[in-house]
Enzyme design. Sequence first.
Site, short mmCIF file in Angstrom:
data_model
loop_
_atom_site.label_atom_id
_atom_site.label_comp_id
_atom_site.label_asym_id
_atom_site.label_seq_id
_atom_site.Cartn_x
_atom_site.Cartn_y
_atom_site.Cartn_z
N CYS A 62 5.75 20.11 23.30
CA CYS A 62 4.58 19.23 23.39
C CYS A 62 4.89 17.81 22.90
O CYS A 62 5.64 17.11 23.55
CB CYS A 62 3.40 19.86 22.67
SG CYS A 62 1.83 19.23 23.30
N TYR A 63 4.35 17.39 21.77
CA TYR A 63 4.69 16.06 21.27
C TYR A 63 6.20 15.88 21.23
O TYR A 63 6.72 14.82 21.60
CB TYR A 63 4.10 15.85 19.86
CG TYR A 63 4.36 14.46 19.31
CD1 TYR A 63 3.51 13.40 19.61
CD2 TYR A 63 5.47 14.19 18.50
CE1 TYR A 63 3.75 12.12 19.13
CE2 TYR A 63 5.72 12.92 18.01
CZ TYR A 63 4.85 11.88 18.33
OH TYR A 63 5.09 10.63 17.84
N ASP B 72 3.77 40.06 -2.92
CA ASP B 72 4.93 39.18 -3.14
C ASP B 72 5.60 39.47 -4.48
O ASP B 72 6.81 39.66 -4.54
CB ASP B 72 4.51 37.71 -3.08
CG ASP B 72 3.83 37.38 -1.76
OD1 ASP B 72 4.06 38.13 -0.79
OD2 ASP B 72 3.08 36.40 -1.70
N LYS C 236 5.37 36.06 5.23
CA LYS C 236 4.72 37.27 4.72
C LYS C 236 5.21 38.55 5.41
O LYS C 236 5.49 39.55 4.75
CB LYS C 236 3.21 37.14 4.90
CG LYS C 236 2.41 38.12 4.09
CD LYS C 236 2.35 37.64 2.68
CE LYS C 236 1.58 38.57 1.78
NZ LYS C 236 1.35 37.94 0.48
N GLU D 113 5.35 29.06 21.23
CA GLU D 113 5.21 29.79 19.96
C GLU D 113 3.88 30.50 19.82
O GLU D 113 3.70 31.38 18.99
CB GLU D 113 5.43 28.83 18.77
CG GLU D 113 4.29 27.82 18.53
CD GLU D 113 4.37 26.57 19.40
OE1 GLU D 113 5.05 26.61 20.44
OE2 GLU D 113 3.74 25.56 19.05
N HIS E 209 3.11 25.37 24.64
CA HIS E 209 3.48 25.89 23.31
C HIS E 209 4.01 27.33 23.41
O HIS E 209 3.23 28.28 23.39
CB HIS E 209 2.26 25.87 22.38
CG HIS E 209 1.86 24.49 21.98
ND1 HIS E 209 2.42 23.85 20.90
CD2 HIS E 209 0.99 23.62 22.52
CE1 HIS E 209 1.89 22.65 20.77
NE2 HIS E 209 1.02 22.48 21.76
N GLY F 57 2.47 17.58 17.84
CA GLY F 57 1.89 16.69 16.85
C GLY F 57 0.70 15.97 17.44
O GLY F 57 0.56 15.89 18.66
#
Length: 514
Positions: free
Chosen positions: A82-83, A227, A370, A171, A169, A55
Site C-alpha cells: 500500500c503506502y 507471559d 502472543k 497481511e 494488504h 501508512g
Amino acid sequence: MKRETVVVLDFGGQYNQLIARRVRECNVYCEIYSYKTDIEKIKEIQPKGIIFTGGPNSVYLEDSPAYTEEIYKLGIPILGICYGSQLMMHQLGGKVEKAPVREYGKIEVHVNTDSALFQGVSPKTICWMSHNDYISKEAPGFEISARTNDCPVAAVENKEKKLYAVQFHPEVLHTQEGTKMLSNFVYQVCGCAGDWKMDSFVEDSIKAVREKVGNGKVLCALSGGVDSSVAAVLLSKAVGSQLTCVFVDHGLLRKNEGDEVEAVFGPEGSYDLNFIRVNAQERFYEKLKGVEEPERKRKIIGEEFIRVFEEEAKKIGAVDFLVQGTIYPDVVESGVGGESTVIKSHHNVGGLPDYVDFKEIIEPLRNLFKDEVRKAGLELGIPEYLVFRQPFPGPGLGIRIIGEVTAEKVKMVQEADAIWREEIANAGWDKKVNQYFAALTNMRSVGVMGDERTYDYAIALRAVTTTDFMTAESAELPWEIIGKATSRIINEVKHVNRVLYDCTGKPPATIEME
Ligand code: GLN
C-alpha cells in the site's frame, strides 16, 4: 551465525504487527523498525528481505515519511505494501496521485500467476484494499503483475532487482490468499530457509539464558498470567534452583486469583520455582490513593512492583538478574520498535526507574507475539488451561477501575467480574468470546432499591471477540446472559446500582478501559 530475519519497515500503517506475525507464521523471523531507523542499522541486521508497510500519508506530499533510496540498491528483496508500494514507485520514477475512485474493502484482483509473488494463487483473487491514492504509472523497469477494475497497478515488480509492490494488504485475512503471497515473497523471492520454529526457540533460549546467567541468581516476577508463567517455567528449565519466583499480590487481582496462582506454582504445585508470595495489597492502595490519571496509575503500579522486588531480592541475598514477561507487541506499542504512536505505556516496558537494584533485566519473550508465547508454553509442557488463559493486564484491576482505586472499589469489581465470568461460562460462551471482564466505571448515578433512593456505582461489562487482540468486536451475547449477570450483580454486589454493556469495538476503544 546471523538469524535469518525479514525486516518490516514501518511507515505508520495500522497493520504493521500483523505483517510481522504473518511472516513468522511462515516460520521466518521478522522484526519491525520505524522508517526513521538509520539504514546502517538495517544493513547490520543483514535482512533476507524488507517489507514496507502501509501508512496514512500521501507519498507525493512534502513531509510524508520516506526512506533513503539507498535501500533499493542493497540487493535485498523489498515488498512494498500500500503506502509502501506507492513510496517505491514514487521514489523510483513512477507516478502516484489521488485515485479517481478510492477502493476500500474486499476487491477482486486479477493477478499474473507467472509472478513469483503470485505462484499458486488463483488468477482472480479477493484482496483487501484501503487506499485513496493510486499508482497511475509504474516506475521504469517495472512490470505490472495485478490489476483491478479501478486500479491499473494493483501489483508491480522488477524481477531482476527483486523489488515487489502490492496496493492491497496481503497481511489482512480478508485477503484470501495473502498468506500464500507473503510466503511466496519470503521463500521464492528472498530465499529464506524458514528456521523460525518454537521448539528451536525454546531450546535456544534455554541455552542463551544459561550462558548469560552463569552462576548468577535470578529473580522472576510471576503474575500467573500466560507471559510471566511461560517466562518463569523457561527460566526454571534453564537455571533450576538459581531461580526465585516472586508473586506479588498487589491487591488488584481477580477474585481468588492469588490463591489460584499459589496453588499452581507454590510448593504444592508441580513446578520447582522457589515460589514466594508477597502480600502487598495495602502498599499499592496507599500509593494509588487520590490518583486518577490512567498513565500515572500504570507507572505507579509498575514502579511499586520493582520496589517490592528489590526488597524481596535483598531478603534472599544478592540477585543478579530480574526476569520480566515482556512480549513483542508491548515493545512495539510502546513506540520502541515500530512507528505506531504510543497508545499506552506498557507495564513491562520502559518507565523502569533507573536505580533498579539488579544487574540486568532478562526478557526471554521480548521478541514473541502472543500466539508464539502460547506455543512456547506448550513446548515447555505448561498445561493448556494456563497457556490459553485470557489476557490480564499487569496493572490488573487498577486499570479496570476508572479513576481512583480504593480497596472498596477493588472488592466491587472483583465480585462483579466473578459473577460475569461465571455466567458466561455457565452459558457455554467462555470458548466463544476471547476476552471478557467487568470494570468499574467512575460514574455514580441515581437508582431506587427497596423504595429507597440510591446513589451508587455503575459496572461495565465487556466481552469481545478477536483473533489477534489488535482489533476486536464487542461480542453479540444473548440477552439472557447479560440480563442474568446484571440482576445477580445488582443483588450480590454492594454499592452497584447500574450495569452497562460496552458495545464498542477496538478501534475506536481499547479492550481495557484505561
Ligand atoms: N495513504 C495512502 C492512500 O490513501 C496509503 C494508504 C495505506 O497504506 N493503507 O492510498
